[in-house]
Design an enzyme around this catalytic site. Structure first.
Site, PDB file in Angstrom:
ATOM      1  N   CYS B 406     -12.108  26.984  29.735  1.00 36.07           N
ATOM      2  CA  CYS B 406     -11.011  28.090  29.555  1.00 36.07           C
ATOM      3  C   CYS B 406      -9.657  27.488  29.675  1.00 36.07           C
ATOM      4  O   CYS B 406      -8.621  27.938  28.979  1.00 36.07           O
ATOM      5  CB  CYS B 406     -11.123  29.144  30.646  1.00 36.07           C
ATOM      6  SG  CYS B 406     -12.831  29.270  31.403  1.00 36.07           S
ATOM      7  N   HIS B 450     -11.286  31.382  35.696  1.00 35.69           N
ATOM      8  CA  HIS B 450     -10.921  31.635  34.501  1.00 35.69           C
ATOM      9  C   HIS B 450      -9.439  31.351  34.178  1.00 35.69           C
ATOM     10  O   HIS B 450      -8.666  31.439  35.135  1.00 35.69           O
ATOM     11  CB  HIS B 450     -11.295  32.654  34.234  1.00 35.69           C
ATOM     12  CG  HIS B 450     -11.384  33.005  32.679  1.00 35.69           C
ATOM     13  ND1 HIS B 450     -12.117  32.288  31.666  1.00 35.69           N
ATOM     14  CD2 HIS B 450     -10.676  34.195  31.771  1.00 35.69           C
ATOM     15  CE1 HIS B 450     -11.947  32.813  30.575  1.00 35.69           C
ATOM     16  NE2 HIS B 450     -11.069  33.850  30.589  1.00 35.69           N
ATOM     17  N   ASP B 466      -7.186  36.800  25.645  1.00 36.95           N
ATOM     18  CA  ASP B 466      -8.114  35.737  26.194  1.00 36.95           C
ATOM     19  C   ASP B 466      -8.711  34.912  25.045  1.00 36.95           C
ATOM     20  O   ASP B 466      -9.821  35.466  24.574  1.00 36.95           O
ATOM     21  CB  ASP B 466      -9.165  36.381  27.188  1.00 36.95           C
ATOM     22  CG  ASP B 466     -10.064  35.596  27.835  1.00 36.95           C
ATOM     23  OD1 ASP B 466     -10.705  36.013  28.724  1.00 36.95           O
ATOM     24  OD2 ASP B 466     -10.145  34.391  27.937  1.00 36.95           O
TER      25      ASP B 466
END
Lengths: 321, 649
Positions: B406, B450, B466
């Protein structure tokens, strides 16, 4: 531990209050909650300091675990009070046998601690100061014996008075104690005079003997051994052969019997007289002679033996001029 | 008085062991020489006891003590403060071991050991440590009882039992105090700065691979309960520190100058009220559902929209937040130019790509769409073990390796957006939550860590983007285990499936959750709400309840300690004999107190000749067991059987 003394008047009132609570001297005492006092010790103060510190840490860092630790230790200290109390409560004290002593010696008062419970009592201390005996465990449903050493400076009847039973078990944080007064005492004989002592006058009457003289043996026969016969006169050869002990009978002349008379000792003060009489009694007994004691108001006919000796010495102890 | 009595050798050993137990968890934190000092003192002490050696001379002792104090000052710069104080106490108490001769000295060491236990609790409070501290508490208390014992004792086992009894009887009173004793507001003196140990959790900087590192741990980051239903998986973003400054490699948090206070939250969506129980992570962030809108007092707001505590979170902390997933932050206020800054000369290919997008469209929204499409369509791999890219982290990731975690995705997207003149920032936090079937709360672990991006659009505010889910959409629904390949180093609890190990761990975590919830998070606020629920709002009532509860707990303890008079129970052999006697009593032949077993048997045999043989046998067995030295377990069992068989009529 430092002990502070109270001022005189306050002390007398406190003693009186304690004496009233103790009650009359008894044949045996059972410690119960009315008689047991309990107070924290110096160690408790140290623990309180630690707990305060922990609490401050817990407040400052807002830490629940430190709160828990502090609370748990505090609760354990409080529960320790119950344990210390229980260590004494229900304990029974009973006077044991005491042997009479001479003035100037130390009387040993035996006290028996009895534990009727199924749980042992641990580290109980009897007496204090010079008379302290060290801690002892009293097993479950058992007993233990301690000896109180009490100095006997004067002749007469010695009552050791109240003594203290203490314990600091289990954690040393609290001290529980109880004052105990038992119904006991001991005769204190006068101190026998030391050094060379003139012999007691013999009893009037004929006789080859002239007073204290060992070795007078006019053999007159044998008889069965009676308790109190001087062991010197037992025929040991026969005993060694497996026979019964027999005592030689000696023809005692009148010179074998002594009258130890108080009145005879003029020129001595009352205590000195008693002291000499005591010495004479001891010497006569050791020599195996029969002796009688005459005090104003008391006359003990001549005899021999351990019981007779005690009777005479007790009369000397109890005599009031 | 009795303090002058010497300490027995087993008691001295007990004191050494107690101190060792209290010191053990601190060893990693203390300077090595403190541990060496204590070990040396303990060894000397044990050796000296064996040899009957006396104390070292006073000058030597004083010299070593002074050296220890100097050492603490040299190591920490001060004698005051938690770390220095603990080291000082450890060193001094350790040296005291040399001198321990009487119960009074032992007491000092024991009190020091208790302090060390508390010092450990200040650093760690999780359940395993708490259990260890409980065991150590028992050991130290046992050593104390051994040191205070004035008569020869029954050995360490007896003291262990006595200590356990004392602590067990104290537990109700301790519980009452814990519940009712007021929690005064702290801190009383300054809180220590963020200290030492590397603790898992989000930091205020993002380097390539940092999130991946974090995700290899399945330690619980926090637990959540929702007041009404939980939000759908796509909204389970948890907001942590927001990072705004990029130096070509690393994102950091730069405090916005001149602005404090809460950023505005736009409209859209419903509020979700939830309560978070956060594990200590020694930093200030308070995690909450993204974006938080209201929080209880004591909670501060960072300019990036995430929540902060007033100091580092060192204890389990519980707080309630209302968030509004679906809303956007700061719809009205355009962020300053710094949000499109990039270090000059870095990432030429990314800049070029972004520049092309900007050239082709003036609309920020369209650029965003193109960027996300880039991540979706190009063949990116979501992996915990990408090939390393030390030279060109962004360009290399976007155009060469296309494999990362991430952090890589978020960092690259933010760079692309900034290069295209779209204000962008990186948000770190957590994505997802899991709930085990038997529990009522949700768990978020470090493996859920994350990073994502927010881009500001006029009229809308900061929109969440995202890129990871663009490349690996299963991350949202399946979690980490479901979105990575099977050979990735996914930690146990994040993996799919329900192995027995996972079940065991789940049960253990349930215990830890209860511990956190009911003990560690029990602060002033929680106490207030609990006690008010019991009708004890007023402090006077609480004092009454404390006194009453305390007496009750004490009474409970007293009933254990003082007990009742216990009639002594006769032993089993005697009981069987009595039972036989009772049976015969029904025939008029009860045993008389003055007759022994053989006389009794003779009497019974005379009265009832048919019982003579059995009676004699029983009497002989009894005599053998009681007086003949034949008291064995088999003998007793045989006697019991014989008595049961004996049924006279």
């Amino acid at each position: 531990m430092a002990r502070f003394r109270l001022p005189g008047a306050l002390r007398r009132r406190l003693d009186g209050w304690i004496a009233r609570r103790m009650g009359e001297p008894r044949a045996q005492t059972r410690l119960d909650h009315r008689r047991i006092y309990i107070l924290p010790t110096g160690a408790a103060a140290a623990l309180v300091l630690l707990l305060a510190g922990l609490l401050l840490l817990a407040i400052n860092y807002r830490n629940a675990l430190v709160y828990l630790l502090a609370f748990w230790l505090a609760a354990a200290a409080v529960v320790a009070i119950l344990h210390t109390f229980r260590n004494l409560a229900g304990l029974r004290l009973r006077p044991g046998p005491v042997a009479p002593v001479f003035a100037g010696d130390t009387a040993r008062f035996r006290v028996t601690l009895e534990n009727p419970d199924a749980r042992p009592r641990l580290a109980v201390t009897v007496g204090e100061g010079a008379a302290e005996t060290g801690a002892v465990d009293v097993p479950a449903r058992g007993s233990a014996e301690r000896v109180l050493a009490v100095p006997a400076p004067e002749r007469g009847w010695l009552d050791p008075g109240p003594f203290r039973v203490t314990t600091r078990f289990p954690a040393g944080l609290f001290r529980a104690w109880s004052w105990v007064r038992l119904d006991w005492g001991v005769a204190v004989y006068p101190r026998p005079e030391a050094g060379p002592v003139p012999a007691p006058p013999a009893e009037t009457g004929s006789g080859s003997g002239s007073g204290a003289g060992p070795g007078q043996e006019d053999f007159a026969g044998l008889r069965r051994y009676r308790a109190g016969d001087p062991l010197r006169h037992v025929v040991w050869r026969l005993v060694a052969r497996g026979g019964e002990p027999l005592t030689k009978e000696l023809a005692g002349g009148a010179g074998e019997r002594l009258w130890l008379d108080y009145q005879v000792l003029e020129g001595l003060g009352p205590e000195a007289r008693l002291s000499r009489l005591c010495r004479w009694v001891l010497d006569a007994e050791r020599a195996g002679l029969a002796y009688g004691l005459a005090l104003p108001g008391t006359a003990i006919p001549p005899a021999r033996g351990e019981r007779h000796r005690h009777r005479c010495l007790a009369a000397l102890a109890a005599y009031r001029p | 008085m009795s303090s002058a009595q010497p300490l027995s050798r087993p008691a001295a050993r007990g004191v050494v062991i107690a101190l060792a137990a209290a010191l053990l968890p601190q060893l990693g934190r203390l300077p090595w020489w403190v541990a060496a000092l204590v070990a040396g003192a303990a060894a000397w002490r044990l050796w000296a006891d064996r040899r009957g050696q006396g104390l070292p001379p006073r000058s030597v002792r004083a010299g070593v003590t002074a050296a220890a104090i100097a050492g603490v000052v040299w190591e920490y710069g001060t004698l005051v403060g938690l770390e220095a104080g603990t080291a000082l106490v450890s060193a001094l108490i350790g040296l005291k071991l040399v001198e321990v001769r009487s119960p009074r000295h032992a007491r000092v060491v024991i009190l020091g050991a208790y302090f060390l236990l508390a010092a450990e609790a200040l650093h760690r409070q999780d359940l395993p440590v708490a259990l260890y501290l409980g065991a150590a508490l028992w050991l130290v208390t046992g050593a104390w009882l051994a040191a205070e014992r004035e008569t020869p004792d029954g050995g360490p086992l007896a003291h262990g039992r006595a200590a356990a009894a004392l602590l067990g009887q104290a537990l109700p009173l301790a519980a009452v105090l814990f519940l009712l004793f007021p929690r005064l507001p702290g801190p009383l003196w300054g809180m220590p700065e963020e200290s030492g140990p590397a603790v898992t959790g989000l930091s205020d900087r993002l380097e390539p691979g940092a999130i991946g590192e974090l995700a290899r741990s399945d330690a619980v980051a926090f637990r959540v309960t929702f007041a009404e239903g939980e939000p759908p998986p796509g909204q389970r973003y948890w907001r942590g520190p927001v990072l705004t400054a990029f130096d070509g490699r690393r994102w950091t948090r730069r405090e916005e100058q001149g602005r404090g206070g809460k950023p505005a939250v736009g409209s859209g969506g419903d509020g979700v009220r939830h309560t978070v129980t956060l594990q200590p992570h020694h930093r200030r962030w308070l995690l909450a559902l993204d974006p938080p809108r209201e929080a209880a007092d004591g909670v501060q707001w960072a300019p990036g929209g995430n929540l902060l505590a007033e100091g580092p979170v060192r204890e389990v902390r519980r707080y309630t937040v209302v968030s509004q997933p679906g809303a956007r932050l700061e719809p009205e206020r355009r962020p300053p130019g710094a949000f499109t800054d990039l270090p000059p000369g870095a990432h030429p290919r990314a800049r070029e790509l972004a520049g092309r997008w900007r050239g082709q469209s003036a609309d920020d929204g369209a650029i965003i769409e193109r960027a996300l499409a880039f991540f979706r369509e190009q063949d990116f791999t979501y992996t915990l073990t990408p090939p390393p890219l030390p030279e060109r982290p962004v360009d290399g990731f976007l155009f060469e390796t296309r494999a990362g975690f991430c952090g890589h995705f978020a960092s690259s997207l933010a760079v692309l957006l900034r290069a295209a003149e779209v204000p962008a920032r990186v948000v770190t936090g957590y994505l997802g939550a899991e709930r085990r079937p038997e529990q009522d709360h949700w768990v978020v672990r470090q493996s859920h860590a994350h990073a994502w991006v927010e881009a500001w659009l006029p009229g809308e505010g900061w929109r969440r983007l995202d890129p990871t889910t663009a490349a690996a959409p299963q991350r949202v629904t399946e979690g980490l285990g479901g979105s990575l390949a099977g050979d990735e180093p996914v930690p146990l609890m994040a993996r799919e499936g329900d192995g027995w190990l996972k079940g065991l761990r789940g049960r253990w975590e349930a215990l830890e959750a209860a511990w956190d919830q009911w003990v560690l998070a029990f602060d002033a606020r929680r106490q207030d709400s609990l006690l008010e629920g019991w009708g004890l709002g007023d402090w006077r009532w609480r004092a009454v309840a404390l006194g009453f509860g305390g007496l009750l707990a004490l009474g409970l303890a007293a009933s254990w300690v003082l007990g009742g008079p216990r009639r002594p129970r006769p032993d089993p052999v005697r009981r069987e004999w009595d039972r036989m006697g009772r049976r015969l009593g029904r025939l008029g032949l009860s045993p008389r107190p003055d007759e022994g077993p053989r006389d009794y048997a003779a009497r019974v045999a005379a009265a009832r000749p048919e019982l003579a043989a059995a009676m004699d046998d029983l009497a002989e067995r009894y005599v053998a067991l009681r007086y003949g030295g034949g008291d064995t377990r088999r003998g007793r069992a045989a006697f019991r059987r014989a008595v049961r068989r004996f049924r006279p009529r």
